[in-house]
Design a protein around this motif. Structure first.
Motif, PDB file in Angstrom:
ATOM      1  N   MET A   1       0.815  -1.193   0.000  1.00  0.00           N
ATOM      2  CA  MET A   1       0.000   0.000   0.000  1.00  0.00           C
ATOM      3  C   MET A   1       0.860   1.259   0.000  1.00  0.00           C
ATOM      4  N   LEU A   2       1.912   1.283   0.802  1.00  0.00           N
ATOM      5  CA  LEU A   2       2.798   2.443   0.878  1.00  0.00           C
ATOM      6  C   LEU A   2       3.505   2.700  -0.445  1.00  0.00           C
ATOM      7  N   PRO A   3       4.032   1.651  -1.144  1.00  0.00           N
ATOM      8  CA  PRO A   3       4.667   1.912  -2.442  1.00  0.00           C
ATOM      9  C   PRO A   3       3.668   2.478  -3.458  1.00  0.00           C
ATOM     10  N   THR A   4       2.430   2.070  -3.433  1.00  0.00           N
ATOM     11  CA  THR A   4       1.412   2.590  -4.351  1.00  0.00           C
ATOM     12  C   THR A   4       1.155   4.063  -4.053  1.00  0.00           C
ATOM     13  N   PHE A   5       1.064   4.405  -2.777  1.00  0.00           N
ATOM     14  CA  PHE A   5       0.847   5.793  -2.378  1.00  0.00           C
ATOM     15  C   PHE A   5       2.022   6.665  -2.814  1.00  0.00           C
ATOM     16  N   ILE A   6       3.229   6.182  -2.629  1.00  0.00           N
ATOM     17  CA  ILE A   6       4.431   6.930  -3.029  1.00  0.00           C
ATOM     18  C   ILE A   6       4.451   7.111  -4.545  1.00  0.00           C
ATOM     19  N   THR A   7       4.100   6.082  -5.283  1.00  0.00           N
ATOM     20  CA  THR A   7       4.062   6.158  -6.749  1.00  0.00           C
ATOM     21  C   THR A   7       3.043   7.194  -7.201  1.00  0.00           C
ATOM     22  N   ILE A   8       1.869   7.176  -6.598  1.00  0.00           N
ATOM     23  CA  ILE A   8       0.828   8.156  -6.955  1.00  0.00           C
ATOM     24  C   ILE A   8       1.294   9.566  -6.611  1.00  0.00           C
ATOM     25  N   ALA A   9       1.916   9.731  -5.452  1.00  0.00           N
ATOM     26  CA  ALA A   9       2.408  11.053  -5.033  1.00  0.00           C
ATOM     27  C   ALA A   9       3.487  11.554  -5.992  1.00  0.00           C
ATOM     28  N   VAL A  10       4.367  10.675  -6.437  1.00  0.00           N
ATOM     29  CA  VAL A  10       5.419  11.065  -7.376  1.00  0.00           C
ATOM     30  C   VAL A  10       4.806  11.460  -8.721  1.00  0.00           C
ATOM     31  N   ILE A  11       3.832  10.696  -9.182  1.00  0.00           N
ATOM     32  CA  ILE A  11       3.175  11.004 -10.465  1.00  0.00           C
ATOM     33  C   ILE A  11       2.475  12.361 -10.371  1.00  0.00           C
ATOM     34  N   ILE A  12       1.775  12.609  -9.274  1.00  0.00           N
ATOM     35  CA  ILE A  12       1.090  13.888  -9.087  1.00  0.00           C
ATOM     36  C   ILE A  12       2.111  15.029  -9.041  1.00  0.00           C
ATOM     37  N   ALA A  13       3.219  14.801  -8.319  1.00  0.00           N
ATOM     38  CA  ALA A  13       4.265  15.834  -8.219  1.00  0.00           C
ATOM     39  C   ALA A  13       4.858  16.143  -9.592  1.00  0.00           C
ATOM     40  N   VAL A  14       5.099  15.124 -10.403  1.00  0.00           N
ATOM     41  CA  VAL A  14       5.644  15.325 -11.748  1.00  0.00           C
ATOM     42  C   VAL A  14       4.657  16.107 -12.608  1.00  0.00           C
ATOM     43  N   ILE A  15       3.377  15.758 -12.521  1.00  0.00           N
ATOM     44  CA  ILE A  15       2.356  16.469 -13.305  1.00  0.00           C
ATOM     45  C   ILE A  15       2.268  17.930 -12.876  1.00  0.00           C
ATOM     46  N   VAL A  16       2.280  18.190 -11.573  1.00  0.00           N
ATOM     47  CA  VAL A  16       2.214  19.564 -11.066  1.00  0.00           C
ATOM     48  C   VAL A  16       3.448  20.352 -11.524  1.00  0.00           C
ATOM     49  N   LEU A  17       4.610  19.760 -11.443  1.00  0.00           N
ATOM     50  CA  LEU A  17       5.831  20.438 -11.890  1.00  0.00           C
ATOM     51  C   LEU A  17       5.789  20.720 -13.398  1.00  0.00           C
ATOM     52  N   TRP A  18       5.253  19.778 -14.158  1.00  0.00           N
ATOM     53  CA  TRP A  18       5.137  19.996 -15.603  1.00  0.00           C
ATOM     54  C   TRP A  18       4.170  21.140 -15.893  1.00  0.00           C
ATOM     55  N   ILE A  19       3.044  21.187 -15.174  1.00  0.00           N
ATOM     56  CA  ILE A  19       2.067  22.273 -15.371  1.00  0.00           C
ATOM     57  C   ILE A  19       2.697  23.616 -15.013  1.00  0.00           C
ATOM     58  N   ILE A  20       3.423  23.673 -13.928  1.00  0.00           N
ATOM     59  CA  ILE A  20       4.096  24.918 -13.535  1.00  0.00           C
ATOM     60  C   ILE A  20       5.109  25.327 -14.600  1.00  0.00           C
ATOM     61  N   SER A  21       5.882  24.380 -15.071  1.00  0.00           N
ATOM     62  CA  SER A  21       6.876  24.661 -16.114  1.00  0.00           C
ATOM     63  C   SER A  21       6.212  25.163 -17.395  1.00  0.00           C
ATOM     64  N   THR A  22       5.111  24.539 -17.769  1.00  0.00           N
ATOM     65  CA  THR A  22       4.373  24.939 -18.974  1.00  0.00           C
ATOM     66  C   THR A  22       3.804  26.342 -18.806  1.00  0.00           C
ATOM     67  N   GLN A  23       3.239  26.626 -17.645  1.00  0.00           N
ATOM     68  CA  GLN A  23       2.683  27.952 -17.387  1.00  0.00           C
ATOM     69  C   GLN A  23       3.770  29.011 -17.473  1.00  0.00           C
ATOM     70  N   ARG A  24       4.912  28.742 -16.906  1.00  0.00           N
ATOM     71  CA  ARG A  24       6.022  29.707 -16.947  1.00  0.00           C
ATOM     72  C   ARG A  24       6.482  29.950 -18.390  1.00  0.00           C
ATOM     73  N   ARG A  25       6.554  28.916 -19.178  1.00  0.00           N
ATOM     74  CA  ARG A  25       6.966  29.038 -20.581  1.00  0.00           C
ATOM     75  C   ARG A  25       5.943  29.873 -21.366  1.00  0.00           C
ATOM     76  N   LEU A  26       4.659  29.631 -21.112  1.00  0.00           N
ATOM     77  CA  LEU A  26       3.607  30.393 -21.788  1.00  0.00           C
ATOM     78  C   LEU A  26       3.618  31.862 -21.362  1.00  0.00           C
ATOM     79  N   VAL A  27       3.903  32.116 -20.106  1.00  0.00           N
ATOM     80  CA  VAL A  27       3.994  33.507 -19.626  1.00  0.00           C
ATOM     81  C   VAL A  27       5.138  34.230 -20.333  1.00  0.00           C
ATOM     82  N   VAL A  28       6.274  33.575 -20.471  1.00  0.00           N
ATOM     83  CA  VAL A  28       7.420  34.186 -21.159  1.00  0.00           C
ATOM     84  C   VAL A  28       7.047  34.508 -22.607  1.00  0.00           C
ATOM     85  N   LEU A  29       6.406  33.584 -23.287  1.00  0.00           N
ATOM     86  CA  LEU A  29       6.001  33.821 -24.672  1.00  0.00           C
ATOM     87  C   LEU A  29       4.995  34.968 -24.766  1.00  0.00           C
ATOM     88  N   ASP A  30       4.040  35.006 -23.837  1.00  0.00           N
ATOM     89  CA  ASP A  30       3.044  36.066 -23.818  1.00  0.00           C
ATOM     90  C   ASP A  30       3.699  37.430 -23.535  1.00  0.00           C
TER      91      ASP A  30
END
Length: 184
Positions: A1-30
């Motif tokens: 159960m703990l490894p599944t929770f850690i995997t989900i948390a890592v996936i969510i963290a990667v997605i959030v970091l990607w969204i932040i990175s994408t937003q920053r890139r779009l702001v620079v272009l704008d």
């Protein structure tokens, strides 16, 4: 159960970091687009100033025409800012083109004016600012291309829509733009 929770948390963290990175890139272009539009505004303002100086030179030759044209320009001139649209830029360029066409008609009637060194220098300044506007238009359109391309690509398109980024319009060249009056 703990490894599944850690995997989900890592996936969510990667997605959030990607969204932040994408937003920053779009702001620079704008921001690049806003900066380019501001530069166009500064150069159009300088071009209007040179045009007004040109009109002052014509006063001695065609006083009524010059004063009428100066009043027309003052009433139709607007300030181009970072939030301006390509249509507003095109309207301002239309005002300038119309004024240059009318000045050209006046100078054709007065060869002395056409040969005046101050007139020639002022026309050179008007042409210099026109070239600067063209360069800024290229930079603006290049910046718009980069933002629009980024926004159209999956998966950035989903994030861009959620964050309120949309495609921007290009500055297009006027097909019927009046030629610059000649100085010869």
């Amino acid at each position: 159960m703990l490894p599944t929770f850690i995997t989900i948390a890592v996936i969510i963290a990667v997605i959030v970091l990607w969204i932040i990175s994408t937003q920053r890139r779009l702001v620079v272009l704008d921001e690049n687009i806003s900066n380019a539009m501001s530069q166009i505004g500064v150069q159009l303002s300088s071009r209007f100033d040179a045009l007004t100086a040109l009109l002052d030179l014509t006063k001695g030759y065609a006083r009524h025409e010059s004063e009428t044209l100066i009043e027309t320009i003052k009433s139709r001139r607007s300030v181009i800012t970072a939030k301006s649209t390509p249509d507003e830029v095109m309207r301002q360029e239309g005002v300038i083109s119309e004024a240059l066409g009318r000045i050209s008609m006046v100078t054709e009637q007065y060869p002395d004016l056409k040969a005046n060194q101050n007139y020639i220098k002022t026309m050179d300044a008007v042409q210099t600012f026109e070239n600067m506007v063209r360069t800024s238009r290229l930079i603006y359109n290049d910046s718009v291309t980069k933002l629009n391309r980024e926004i159209r690509m999956f998966p950035v398109s989903m994030v861009a829509g959620m964050l309120g980024f949309g495609q921007r319009d290009y500055l297009v060249e006027q097909a019927d733009k009046a030629d610059m009056p000649s100085m010869k």
